[in-house]
Each structure stands twice: as C-alpha cells, then as structure tokens.
Enzyme design. Structure first.
Site, mmCIF file in Angstrom:
data_model
loop_
_atom_site.group_PDB
_atom_site.id
_atom_site.type_symbol
_atom_site.label_atom_id
_atom_site.label_comp_id
_atom_site.label_asym_id
_atom_site.label_seq_id
_atom_site.Cartn_x
_atom_site.Cartn_y
_atom_site.Cartn_z
ATOM 1 N N TYR A 137 0.823 -1.205 0.000
ATOM 2 C CA TYR A 137 0.000 0.000 0.000
ATOM 3 C C TYR A 137 0.861 1.261 0.000
ATOM 4 C CZ TYR A 137 -3.321 3.490 1.605
ATOM 5 O OH TYR A 137 -4.082 4.624 1.707
ATOM 6 N N GLU A 138 1.873 1.260 0.876
ATOM 7 C CA GLU A 138 2.767 2.425 0.929
ATOM 8 C C GLU A 138 3.512 2.591 -0.399
ATOM 9 O OE1 GLU A 138 4.359 2.660 5.470
ATOM 10 O OE2 GLU A 138 4.488 0.722 4.467
ATOM 11 N N PHE A 139 3.904 1.450 -0.971
ATOM 12 C CA PHE A 139 4.606 1.486 -2.257
ATOM 13 C C PHE A 139 3.714 2.126 -3.323
ATOM 14 C CE2 PHE A 139 5.953 -0.130 -6.343
ATOM 15 C CZ PHE A 139 7.335 -0.100 -6.267
ATOM 16 N N SER A 159 24.312 -22.602 -27.008
ATOM 17 C CA SER A 159 23.639 -23.442 -26.014
ATOM 18 C C SER A 159 24.694 -24.327 -25.359
ATOM 19 C CB SER A 159 22.536 -24.254 -26.665
ATOM 20 O OG SER A 159 23.103 -25.046 -27.666
ATOM 21 N N LEU A 160 24.249 -25.193 -24.503
ATOM 22 C CA LEU A 160 25.188 -26.060 -23.780
ATOM 23 C C LEU A 160 24.994 -27.493 -24.236
ATOM 24 C CD1 LEU A 160 24.623 -24.675 -20.171
ATOM 25 C CD2 LEU A 160 26.576 -24.245 -21.641
ATOM 26 N N GLU A 218 25.720 -24.435 -10.948
ATOM 27 C CA GLU A 218 24.517 -23.602 -10.847
ATOM 28 C C GLU A 218 23.314 -24.454 -11.190
ATOM 29 O OE1 GLU A 218 25.041 -20.437 -13.691
ATOM 30 O OE2 GLU A 218 27.031 -20.035 -12.911
ATOM 31 N N LYS A 261 20.022 -25.220 -13.387
ATOM 32 C CA LYS A 261 19.620 -24.881 -14.758
ATOM 33 C C LYS A 261 18.159 -24.434 -14.682
ATOM 34 C CE LYS A 261 19.973 -26.653 -19.454
ATOM 35 N NZ LYS A 261 18.749 -26.038 -19.947
ATOM 36 N N ASP A 278 14.640 -23.260 -15.861
ATOM 37 C CA ASP A 278 13.882 -23.632 -17.053
ATOM 38 C C ASP A 278 12.930 -22.505 -17.445
ATOM 39 O OD1 ASP A 278 13.037 -25.096 -19.135
ATOM 40 O OD2 ASP A 278 11.771 -26.459 -17.973
ATOM 41 N N ARG A 281 16.839 -15.127 -27.237
ATOM 42 C CA ARG A 281 17.879 -15.937 -27.852
ATOM 43 C C ARG A 281 17.680 -16.056 -29.357
ATOM 44 N NH1 ARG A 281 19.021 -21.254 -29.058
ATOM 45 N NH2 ARG A 281 21.212 -21.723 -28.772
ATOM 46 N N GLU A 315 17.955 -15.997 -17.409
ATOM 47 C CA GLU A 315 16.759 -16.740 -17.764
ATOM 48 C C GLU A 315 15.545 -16.035 -17.165
ATOM 49 O OE1 GLU A 315 17.813 -19.300 -19.504
ATOM 50 O OE2 GLU A 315 16.140 -20.701 -19.652
ATOM 51 N N TYR A 352 23.118 -15.273 -15.067
ATOM 52 C CA TYR A 352 24.178 -16.260 -14.898
ATOM 53 C C TYR A 352 25.409 -16.079 -15.769
ATOM 54 C CZ TYR A 352 21.171 -18.272 -18.571
ATOM 55 O OH TYR A 352 20.393 -18.452 -19.676
ATOM 56 N N LYS A 381 30.293 -25.136 -14.876
ATOM 57 C CA LYS A 381 31.162 -24.257 -15.659
ATOM 58 C C LYS A 381 32.567 -24.225 -15.052
ATOM 59 C CE LYS A 381 27.181 -21.280 -16.508
ATOM 60 N NZ LYS A 381 26.467 -20.060 -16.144
ATOM 61 N N LYS A 406 21.176 -32.876 -17.062
ATOM 62 C CA LYS A 406 19.712 -32.778 -16.947
ATOM 63 C C LYS A 406 19.170 -33.915 -16.093
ATOM 64 C CE LYS A 406 18.166 -30.523 -21.008
ATOM 65 N NZ LYS A 406 16.885 -30.149 -21.501
ATOM 66 N N CYS A 457 -23.961 -35.141 -20.928
ATOM 67 C CA CYS A 457 -23.401 -34.584 -19.700
ATOM 68 C C CYS A 457 -23.523 -35.593 -18.558
ATOM 69 C CB CYS A 457 -24.127 -33.293 -19.340
ATOM 70 S SG CYS A 457 -23.545 -32.604 -17.780
ATOM 71 N N CYS A 477 -26.151 -33.959 -15.924
ATOM 72 C CA CYS A 477 -27.560 -33.661 -16.182
ATOM 73 C C CYS A 477 -28.108 -34.385 -17.406
ATOM 74 C CB CYS A 477 -27.769 -32.152 -16.328
ATOM 75 S SG CYS A 477 -27.071 -31.491 -17.844
ATOM 76 N N CYS A 506 -21.335 -28.771 -21.971
ATOM 77 C CA CYS A 506 -22.734 -29.080 -21.692
ATOM 78 C C CYS A 506 -23.506 -27.775 -21.863
ATOM 79 C CB CYS A 506 -22.899 -29.599 -20.268
ATOM 80 S SG CYS A 506 -24.630 -29.585 -19.756
ATOM 81 N N CYS A 539 -27.929 -27.427 -15.293
ATOM 82 C CA CYS A 539 -26.898 -28.413 -14.949
ATOM 83 C C CYS A 539 -26.274 -28.028 -13.601
ATOM 84 C CB CYS A 539 -25.861 -28.441 -16.069
ATOM 85 S SG CYS A 539 -24.520 -29.591 -15.788
#
Ligand code: IVH
Length: 671
Positions: free
Chosen positions: A35-37, A83-84, A114, A116, A118, A137, A174, A226, A289, A313, A407, A410, A425, A431
């Site tokens: 709120y203050e923010f 990429s790796l 580190e 990874k 996603d 990328r 990421e 990273y 790394k 992975k 359904c 019903c 339905c 229903c």
C-alpha cells in the site's frame, strides 16, 4: 510546487521506489507495505504526468507497462548466444571432466555449479549503468528486441547500483514465471472460464512476446542472471563475475557453489535432485562451468557450445501404473474435462491418483483405454500427465475408449464447436455443477468476496432448494438457513451479513462476478472504465464494445451473447434492485477528466503510440471514440498512412483533421 522542486521530488521518488523494488524482488526482504509502495508510485506517476519532460529514462513507473510493441525488431547478438551440451548420465560427466583435465594439461581447476533454470534465455545490454536493451535468444545469432516488456520485470535493474560495472556490457540470464504466479494466473483464467496456460516455461515465452506491456506487467515474471559478457571484464573468474553482478543489483541466485573436482559436482547434483521441487521455479538440471576465465579461453568452443561448460539434466521421473477408469468433470462454464483415475503410485514425492486427460483429442492421440498400463510423468505442470501406454500389457479384450456424448451430471447432449478442443454441456441453467460453480465464482474473494459463504455451503443451499442463481442469494433470510444441517445461529447471521456487505463491492468486481465467459478481472476493469455502467454495456452494439480500449472480437461477442439472453438481463435487474453497484462510483468518475466534453473522435492511421493508447487517452478525458466519420464527428485524429476515404469525408463535412500532437494540446488546454 516549482519545476525545480518537482525535479528533485521525481528523482527522490524514483530512487526510493527502485530501492524498494530491489529489496522486495531481488533480496526478498520487503521494507514497506504494498500500500505504501503504491502511494509513492502514484505520486511519481502524477508528477511525471504534469512534467513529462522530467520523467527519468529509468523511471520505476515504466514497470507498470503501457507501451505497445507492434512488431518485435530483430537484433543481431553482439556475442552469439550458444547453447550447452547436455548429459543425463554420470559417465558422461566423467568424460567431460576427463576432457577438461586433458586440455588444461593437468593444471588445477575449479567448477562453478549452478541450477539450470527452465525459462527463456535473455541477453540484456547495459551502458553507463543504465539498462538499454533486452533481446531473446532467437536462433542464437539474432533474436527479438523485447526491451519494453523486460522493463516490467521488477527484478531487472533499470539503473545499476554501486560502481565498478563496465561502461558497456551484456548480461545473460533466464526469464521465468514463478510456480506460484503460474498457479495464480491459471486460477484467474479458470475464474474467467478461459483456457489454462500449459506450463510455466511456455507461459514465459508467450508473455514476453505479448504486444501490450501493461499485460506483461500484470504477470509477475522474474529473471535470474548467470553470465556476464564484455570486452576486458575486470574479473579473473566466473564466480567473481557473478558476485559482482549481484552487488550491482542483479538477481543472481544463491543456489550456486564453487567446487573442486567432479565429485563435488556430483554431490551438488544429488543435493538438488530432491530439493529442487521445493523451489518456486522450475529447474531441469545443473549447469557446470569451469571457473577461471583463462582456462575457459584455453578450452574454447565447439561450433555449438563452449567446451568449458556442460548441462546435466535430471531425468523426468516416470512411473508405470494402471488406468482404472476415465471419468468426467463439469466446470462452471460447462466445459467437460476427462480425468484419468489411476492406481495410486508414488511420483516425485507425492502419491498420484489422478491425471488430467485434457480433452477428447488427447485421449485419441494417446490411444489410451480403461485398464491400460500407462506411463505417468510430472513435468512443468503441477498436475501429472499420462505420456504413453505400454501396449505389451494391453488386454486383448479391452475396447477403445468412447468419449461421452451426454453430460455426466444432467444428461444433456454435449456440444463441441468446430475449433474448440473441449466438449461443453449447453444446459447452462439446469446443470447443477454449472449453477453451483457460477454461484461459487460470484461469492469468491476477488469477485463479491462473501467470505462467510464457502463452496460447500453454496452447494448445500442449492441442494436444499434455497438458491438457483446468484440473485437468489439476496432474497435469503436467516430463518431459512437455521433448519439446515450444521448451521449455527452465528454462522447464519454471518452469511446474511456477508451477503448484505457485498452490495458495496464496486462495479468492476460485480461485472467480473457475473462470470461472463472471457471477462476476467482485468477485462472487467477496462470495460467498467470504458462503458461506465451496466446499461451502456447491455445495450451496446458490437462496434461500440470494440471501441473500448483493449476489448477485442472474442470479448465483444461473448458480451453480446450473454446479454442477448433475457434471463441474464433479468438477473442483472434483480441484482440491481437488491442494491448492487452497477455503475462507476462518483469517485471513479471524478478521477476521469471531462476535458473533451463528450465529443466524438475518429482515430485513424499509425501514431507514435498505439491507437489503443490514443483511444484510451480520449476516453479518459471524456471524449468518445467512433469508427467512422459522420456529421457527429468532432475531430478526425490523423496518423501516418490514414485511409484516403476518411480524409475526403472529413474534408467534405468540414470536420477538423488534427495530429497526435494537436490532440495532446487539446487535452492540455481543455478547449
Ligand atoms: S550458461 C555459454 N547457466 O540453458 C553458456 N545457461 O542449453 C551460456 N540455462 O540457453 C549458458 N540455466 O537458456 C547457463 N545457470 C545457467 C542456466 C542456463 C539455464 C539455459 C540457457 C541456455 C541453455 C543452454
């Protein structure tokens, strides 16, 4: 306030707000309340509106978005985004380590481990301590410029802290959607009767490519960094670079360790295998790394990836179990979801009994039948997924699954629109789960917020014949509730009181509470502001609805269909008689200016800001937008490449043709 004072205040507020942002989003140590923010931010926005030329390039007000990107520009990466190489096995990790050892000629080396993350890879360019550009990328050589959208990510610093950063550098990381945010959005989508987001990763990619940065800002994306790149970086190791980046204000995760030897790497991998599930973001592995920059240089790159790094992975955990039966659930909007009931099985730390089968197409594609032995995985989605059938275990007598045609609740014949994945339905008013679902949505926290009335109680009232629709709630009397099971005097009073209190809920939330398809919280707000009251919405033509900023075809059609039904109009009238808010409050109306005094505008062509923004500006200042030039048009606001017919018509009718700048002046002067 003098201009000088305003300047000083804007600078002070910008700095203070960014500091709070940093504490909240990077350090996770909030120092003031939301709120203050908001109060500080509103003050800054008001000052920037009054003195637009004083707005700083890194203004925290940019974080709420608003700019539209029509087309994302393609940008060539200064350094290709490689990429790796991946591995799933410890043997391959050993091989990687052997290669490193050999190429470094037996000199000692360290690894940085580190997680990874996603999400979606991003490269961000900083110049003289200021954020200048963010690029996806893409194909690794060139990507899309998503700067405007990236600025809405609260943890991305717009101005760097401390000193010591290179004058010109790139930092990669990421962007991801926290799991909690993914769940929040899907809950909201479910409430609006919309299709759900598939998983956090795809949702991140989709969000970053949205045209309206204001919508991006409502989805609280986050960004882990990273990799620092640049000429003559003042570091000797990767680890140092990460620590420095952290001190400049970047969100560099603390789940990073310096280890010596591949045994340390394996320990890190093992530690996070189970622990990663407790994090609020998706990780699919560990990145390893070589720490020293000099050694990284010695090792160099293959065509595709660095030789000094590798990604391990985690195998997605997969179990085998039996599909006992397929049953169906009916949602509030009538959507049918098939559910797989499984022989309970332990998967990723929890017992799984059910999995979603999504729709008829998926069942057909999987060719899955009751009694089958199936493979179940828990991927990015929270709900486990059936990914295949073990055909060798299929019973010879088992029959292809027949999707229901009626359904399950019903008995009504189901319908399926041509491009829709789901069956529905159509028995909207008869229903039971649809009726109860709508009432529960109506009473929910973000709608009418009738806290004393939970889902089970709504169901109980419905079964007792006390309510058949949302308007019936307002006719309830305490005496009717008391005879019900488990209903104490106190709870009955609370329920009646809660229902009465809800009459004060503002118009935009009432509009959301009605549960019209595709009208989520944000749309309801836009609609309420644009149309001001329910009568205007109920009687609006499709064209009129489309004139409201950010209301598109799907929403307009849904509104026309909803209010085209007399039963819905009657419902609104009953609610109105009960005393619910069906128009903007005096206060909300007053905050909109009336400088354009109800005059009609036609906006046509291409402008420096989006057409929707221009239309919103007109509406906010009390003007009206119409689609075509007529005798009633006050001004034609002309941009580049405007259609010639509009111009000719305006000239013929003697209607003033004005530019974007003229419009701004008109609003400023209010004549
Ligand atoms: S470093 C040249 N570190 O994985 C090395 N990448 O397959 C650059 N990723 O495109 C990448 N977490 O999107 C690195 N801690 C991390 C990472 C990470 C996730 C992603 C990144 C990259 C892909 C590589």
């Amino acid at each position: 306030m003098t201009r000088e004072q305003a300047k000083a205040r804007i600078e002070k507020l910008s700095e203070e707000l960014e500091q709070h942002n940093y504490k909240y989003y990077v350090l996770a140590e909030p120092s003031i309340s939301d709120y203050e923010f908001d109060i500080l931010l509103k003050e800054l926005e008001a000052l920037e509106k009054e003195y637009p030329e004083l707005r700083q390039v890194d203004s925290p007000a940019l974080r709420v978005g608003g700019q539209i990107t029509k087309e994302f520009q393609t940008v060539k990466h200064r350094y290709p985004m490689l990429s790796l190489s991946n591995t799933y096995s410890e043997e391959e990790l050993d091989e990687f380590d052997e290669r490193v050892k050999k190429l470094l000629g037996d000199e000692p080396y360290e690894y940085v481990c580190e997680l990874k993350y996603d999400g979606v890879a991003i490269g961000m360019h900083y110049k003289d301590g200021l954020f200048v550009q963010a690029v996806t990328r893409g194909d690794g050589v060139q990507g899309d410029d998503i700067t405007t959208n990236a600025k809405t990510i609260r943890s991305v610093p717009l101005r760097l802290k401390k000193k010591g950063w290179p004058a010109d550098f790139e930092i990669r990381g990421e962007v991801f959607m926290p799991r909690s945010e993914f769940d929040r959005i899907n809950k909201e989508k479910e409430d609006a009767g919309e299709a759900l987001l598939a998983n956090p990763r795809n949702s991140t990619a989709g969000t970053l490519k949205m045209q309206d940065s204001a919508v991006v800002a409502t989805r609280r994306l986050d960004c882990f960094l990273y990799f620092v790149l640049g000429e003559n970086l003042p570091f000797k190791t990767h680890y140092e670079s990460l620590e420095a980046a952290r001190s400049w204000g970047f969100k560099v995760p603390s789940y990073t360790e310096l280890v010596s030897g591949i045994a340390g790497v394996k320990k890190f991998i093992e530690k996070w295998d189970a622990k990663r599930r407790t994090l609020d973001f998706e990780t699919d592995g560990v990145v390893i790394k070589v720490n020293s920059y000099a050694q990284q240089q010695t090792l160099g790159f293959t065509a595709k990836s660095p030789r000094w790094a590798i990604a391990f992975k985690y195998k997605t955990e997969r179990v085998v179990t039996k599909l006992l039966s397929i049953t169906y659930q009916v949602g509030r909007t009538g959507a049918i979801t098939p559910v797989a009931n499984l022989q309970p099985v332990l998967l990723a730390g929890t017992t799984v009994k059910r999995a979603s089968l999504h729709n008829a197409d998926i069942i057909e594609k999987l060719n899955v039948r009751e009694g089958d032995t199936v493979y179940v995985e828990k991927g990015g989605e929270i709900i486990p997924k059936i990914i295949g059938v073990d055909m060798s275990k299929r019973d010879l007598l088992c029959q292809p699954h027949k999707y229901i045609t009626q359904c399950p609740e019903c008995g009504t014949e189901l319908v399926r629109d041509e491009d829709e994945a789901l069956h529905y339905c159509p028995n909207v008013d008869g229903c039971p789960p649809q009726i109860v679902g709508r009432i529960i949505h109506f009473t929910s926290r973000r709608a009418m917020n009738i806290e004393s009335l939970g889902g089970e109680t709504v169901d109980q009232f419905f079964r007792a014949g006390l309510i058949k629709n949302i308007a019936d709630l307002y006719d309830l009397e305490k005496e009717q509730l008391l005879p019900l099971e488990r209903m104490a005097e106190k709870s009955a009073s609370n329920i009646i009181e809660g229902i009465a209190q809800s009459k004060k809920v503002p118009f935009e939330r009432v509009l959301f509470a009605l549960g019209i398809r595709h009208i989520g919280e944000t749309t309801a707000k836009k609609l309420a502001l644009g149309m001001k009251n329910i009568d205007a919405i109920m009687s609006a033509s499709k064209e009129q609805l489309l004139e409201v900023p950010e209301i598109g075809e799907i929403i307009a059609d849904s509104l026309i269909e909803f209010f085209g039904d007399k039963r819905h109009r009657d419902l609104v009238n009953r609610l109105r008689e009960a005393g619910l808010q069906f128009e903007l409050s005096e206060e909300q109306l007053a905050s909109q200016s009336d400088k354009l005094g109800g005059r009609s505008f036609v906006v046509s062509g291409v402008f420096s800001r989006s057409r929707d923004e221009i239309k919103a500006l007109i509406e906010k200042n009390g003007g009206k937008n119409t689609g075509s030039v007529s005798g009633k048009t006050a001004y034609l606001v002309a941009g580049d490449n405007m259609g010639p017919e509009k111009r000719t018509k305006a000239e013929k009718l003697g209607i003033p043709i004005i530019s974007e700048d003229d419009l701004l002046k008109l609003i400023e002067s209010g004549v």
